[in-house]
Design an enzyme around this catalytic site. Structure first.
Site, PDB file in Angstrom:
ATOM      1  N   LYS A 186       0.834  -1.209   0.000  1.00 20.83           N
ATOM      2  CA  LYS A 186       0.000   0.000   0.000  1.00 20.83           C
ATOM      3  C   LYS A 186       0.868   1.258   0.000  1.00 20.83           C
ATOM      4  CE  LYS A 186      -4.123  -1.889   2.235  1.00 20.83           C
ATOM      5  NZ  LYS A 186      -4.818  -2.071   0.977  1.00 20.83           N
ATOM      6  N   PRO A 223       0.740   5.397   0.429  1.00 22.18           N
ATOM      7  CA  PRO A 223      -0.088   6.545   0.795  1.00 22.18           C
ATOM      8  C   PRO A 223      -0.310   7.421  -0.439  1.00 22.18           C
ATOM      9  CG  PRO A 223       1.697   6.250   2.381  1.00 22.18           C
ATOM     10  CD  PRO A 223       1.979   5.324   1.227  1.00 22.18           C
ATOM     11  N   ASP A 233       9.105  11.288  -1.493  1.00 20.17           N
ATOM     12  CA  ASP A 233       9.618  10.974  -2.828  1.00 20.17           C
ATOM     13  C   ASP A 233      10.911  11.738  -3.072  1.00 20.17           C
ATOM     14  OD1 ASP A 233       8.800   9.943  -5.757  1.00 20.17           O
ATOM     15  OD2 ASP A 233       9.754  11.916  -5.906  1.00 20.17           O
ATOM     16  N   TYR A 252      18.259  14.347  -7.335  1.00 17.65           N
ATOM     17  CA  TYR A 252      17.874  15.576  -6.613  1.00 17.65           C
ATOM     18  C   TYR A 252      18.950  16.052  -5.632  1.00 17.65           C
ATOM     19  CZ  TYR A 252      13.092  14.202  -8.062  1.00 17.65           C
ATOM     20  OH  TYR A 252      11.981  13.827  -8.761  1.00 17.65           O
ATOM     21  N   SER A 287       9.423   5.846 -14.352  1.00 24.59           N
ATOM     22  CA  SER A 287       9.043   7.262 -14.350  1.00 24.59           C
ATOM     23  C   SER A 287       9.351   7.844 -15.725  1.00 24.59           C
ATOM     24  CB  SER A 287       9.818   8.009 -13.261  1.00 24.59           C
ATOM     25  OG  SER A 287       9.397   9.353 -13.220  1.00 24.59           O
ATOM     26  N   GLY A 313       2.052  12.159  -0.914  1.00 24.99           N
ATOM     27  CA  GLY A 313       3.423  12.138  -0.414  1.00 24.99           C
ATOM     28  C   GLY A 313       4.042  13.509  -0.546  1.00 24.99           C
ATOM     29  N   LYS A 365       5.419  19.315  -3.862  1.00 24.76           N
ATOM     30  CA  LYS A 365       6.635  19.727  -3.153  1.00 24.76           C
ATOM     31  C   LYS A 365       6.338  21.002  -2.378  1.00 24.76           C
ATOM     32  CE  LYS A 365      10.295  22.628  -3.047  1.00 24.76           C
ATOM     33  NZ  LYS A 365      10.314  24.098  -3.205  1.00 24.76           N
ATOM     34  N   SER A 366       6.753  21.047  -1.130  1.00 21.88           N
ATOM     35  CA  SER A 366       6.763  22.315  -0.413  1.00 21.88           C
ATOM     36  C   SER A 366       7.815  22.249   0.679  1.00 21.88           C
ATOM     37  CB  SER A 366       5.399  22.630   0.202  1.00 21.88           C
ATOM     38  OG  SER A 366       5.474  23.915   0.790  1.00 21.88           O
ATOM     39  N   HIS A 425      14.285   6.421 -13.349  1.00 25.65           N
ATOM     40  CA  HIS A 425      13.885   7.836 -13.397  1.00 25.65           C
ATOM     41  C   HIS A 425      13.486   8.288 -14.801  1.00 25.65           C
ATOM     42  CE1 HIS A 425      14.667  11.887 -11.159  1.00 25.65           C
ATOM     43  NE2 HIS A 425      13.603  11.950 -11.906  1.00 25.65           N
ATOM     44  N   LYS A 481      14.973   6.996  -6.983  1.00 25.22           N
ATOM     45  CA  LYS A 481      15.019   6.692  -8.425  1.00 25.22           C
ATOM     46  C   LYS A 481      16.448   6.498  -8.924  1.00 25.22           C
ATOM     47  CE  LYS A 481      11.106   9.827  -8.693  1.00 25.22           C
ATOM     48  NZ  LYS A 481      11.396  10.928  -7.777  1.00 25.22           N
TER      49      LYS A 481
HETATM   50  P1  A2P Z   1       6.963  26.232  -1.500  1.00 25.29           P
HETATM   51  O1  A2P Z   1       7.997  25.133  -1.320  1.00 25.29           O
HETATM   52  O2  A2P Z   1       7.507  27.587  -1.188  1.00 25.29           O
HETATM   53  O3  A2P Z   1       5.655  25.922  -0.784  1.00 25.29           O
HETATM   54  P2  A2P Z   1       4.588  21.236  -7.650  1.00 25.29           P
HETATM   55  O4  A2P Z   1       4.698  20.095  -6.694  1.00 25.29           O
HETATM   56  O5  A2P Z   1       3.373  21.187  -8.510  1.00 25.29           O
HETATM   57  O6  A2P Z   1       5.879  21.452  -8.434  1.00 25.29           O
HETATM   58  O7  A2P Z   1       4.461  22.547  -6.766  1.00 25.29           O
HETATM   59  C1  A2P Z   1       5.514  22.896  -5.931  1.00 25.29           C
HETATM   60  C2  A2P Z   1       5.679  24.381  -5.934  1.00 25.29           C
HETATM   61  O8  A2P Z   1       4.451  24.966  -5.494  1.00 25.29           O
HETATM   62  C3  A2P Z   1       6.731  24.818  -4.973  1.00 25.29           C
HETATM   63  O9  A2P Z   1       7.393  25.910  -5.562  1.00 25.29           O
HETATM   64  C4  A2P Z   1       5.967  25.220  -3.724  1.00 25.29           C
HETATM   65  O10 A2P Z   1       6.625  26.291  -3.086  1.00 25.29           O
HETATM   66  C5  A2P Z   1       4.638  25.649  -4.270  1.00 25.29           C
HETATM   67  N1  A2P Z   1       3.507  25.194  -3.425  1.00 25.29           N
HETATM   68  C6  A2P Z   1       3.407  24.048  -2.732  1.00 25.29           C
HETATM   69  N2  A2P Z   1       2.227  23.954  -2.115  1.00 25.29           N
HETATM   70  C7  A2P Z   1       1.550  25.079  -2.432  1.00 25.29           C
HETATM   71  C8  A2P Z   1       0.266  25.576  -2.093  1.00 25.29           C
HETATM   72  N3  A2P Z   1      -0.545  24.888  -1.294  1.00 25.29           N
HETATM   73  N4  A2P Z   1      -0.092  26.796  -2.605  1.00 25.29           N
HETATM   74  C9  A2P Z   1       0.738  27.491  -3.401  1.00 25.29           C
HETATM   75  N5  A2P Z   1       1.965  27.070  -3.765  1.00 25.29           N
HETATM   76  C10 A2P Z   1       2.370  25.884  -3.290  1.00 25.29           C
END
Ligand code: A2P
Length: 346
Positions: free
Chosen positions: A15, A17, A47, A52, A161, A20, A272-273, A114, A81
């Site tokens: 499984k 999630p 991930d 990276y 990928s 991620g 990604k954030s 990758h 990857k």
């Molecule tokens: P940050 O790391 O400053 O939050 P994706 O995964 O589609 O590439 O998006 C990632 C990008 O979007 C990153 O630059 C991230 O910046 C920004 N991001 C992540 N979550 C959000 C959100 N909920 N609202 C606006 N921007 C976001």
């Protein structure tokens, strides 16, 4: 409705999630802090990729949590990857062992090839900054080496990928251990309905990278459609009026609507954030449901192939015989059932 994680189940019962944390372009202290915060929020699927350059930082953050006893290894779902410079059977074990060393883990939950394209293992610095193609990339022998990693216990599952449908099918047909997952670019402007149907028929789960459309991505300068990509900038996707309207109705943010849409399509998402508030926001997508009408409205935002953001990470890639994006291999009539898709393929 409870705010509970949902899962995709692989053909082998494992499984994943459905949500991620993506870590492409997350580096240094930022990524270590982001992993720390994400685990605190409740993320368990991380991930990464050798390319990276952040596996060591991720490994440090994971070790801290595992050592503290607050989390058990079996609660985590870690994906990494094989880099394209190692797209040869004899390189797979070396690269996975290096990733495990850096991540400070005994195994990964999912190991992906990758890219379908391969490069020679030559430092670009010794070659005027250019990567050298390895035009002899052979997916069948490469896959056998991937299978050996499952046999050796270094990967629970293996997958692909950036492969197109033809390439997935070739691996699938030759496989002793089938690919469990395909990770591709997928978002509301590029919904990949055909590829999703194709994978569903083969029981290959799909994971979406840049599920928010990569809001801060610059169109790569070598991209032939840079001007188009610019127009399609994801700032537009995150502020799209249709998405805003649905967000208002559910008292959610636009990003939460974009993620929830893909989750309801049965696709895993790895936004990604590195920002604590946005990490939390992206995780809070299990306490509401989009209606069939919402889903229809969002489906209509698809721009098809024009919505693709990522064509090649490096310019040379487009000259590789296995460059995946020049062909449309398979056409689906909308009414086709999964069973019809499967029988039409073989
Ligand atoms: P940050 O790391 O400053 O939050 P994706 O995964 O589609 O590439 O998006 C990632 C990008 O979007 C990153 O630059 C991230 O910046 C920004 N991001 C992540 N979550 C959000 C959100 N909920 N609202 C606006 N921007 C976001």
């Amino acid at each position: 409705m409870t705010n509970r994680m949902e899962y995709l189940t692989f053909f082998n019962g494992q499984k994943m999630p459905i949500l991620g944390l993506g870590t492409a372009q997350a580096l240094g202290d930022d990524v270590e802090k982001a992993i720390d915060k994400a685990l605190e929020i409740g993320y368990r699927h991380i991930d990464t990729a050798q390319r990276y350059n952040n596996e060591a930082q991720i490994g440090r953050a994971l070790k801290k949590w595992l050592d503290s006893g607050k989390i058990k290894r079996e609660d985590l779902f870690i994906v990494t990857k094989l880099p394209s410079t190692g797209n040869r059977a004899e390189c797979v074990e070396k690269h996975l062992k290096q990733s495990l060393h850096d991540l400070q883990l005994d195994y990964v939950d999912l190991y992906l090839v990758h890219q379908p394209t391969g490069y020679q293992d030559v430092d670009p610095k010794d070659n005027g900054g250019k990567m050298l193609l390895d035009v002899n990339t052979d997916h069948v022998s490469l896959w056998k080496a991937m299978e050996a990693q499952v046999d050796a216990g270094r990967a629970r599952s293996i997958g692909l990928s950036n492969f197109n449908a033809r390439q997935v099918k070739r691996v699938w047909q030759s496989a002793r251990i089938r690919p469990a997952n395909l990770q591709v670019e997928l978002h509301v402007y590029f919904q990949q309905a055909e590829l999703r149907a194709f994978c569903r028929a083969l029981d290959v789960t799909v994971c979406a990278y840049i599920p928010l459309g990569g809001p801060h991505r610059q169109p790569p300068s070598h991209n032939a459609n840079a001007a188009d990509a610019n127009k399609l900038s994801n700032h537009i996707q995150l502020t799209n009026p249709v998405v805003s309207q649905i967000a208002q109705k559910h008292s959610k943010t636009n990003a939460q609507i974009l993620l929830r849409y893909l989750i309801q399509l049965g696709v895993a998402v790895i936004p990604k954030s590195t920002n604590p508030d946005r990490l939390q926001q992206n995780f809070d997508v299990f306490d509401f449901e989009l209606s069939p009408e919402d889903m229809d409205m969002l489906e209509r935002l698809d721009k098809g192939p024009a919505g693709r953001q990522v064509r090649s990470h490096i310019p040379e890639m487009a000259n590789h015989p296995e460059y995946p994006y020049n062909e449309r291999y398979w056409f689906r009539e909308k009414s086709m059932t999964d069973e019809r898709v499967r029988t039409s393929l073989f």
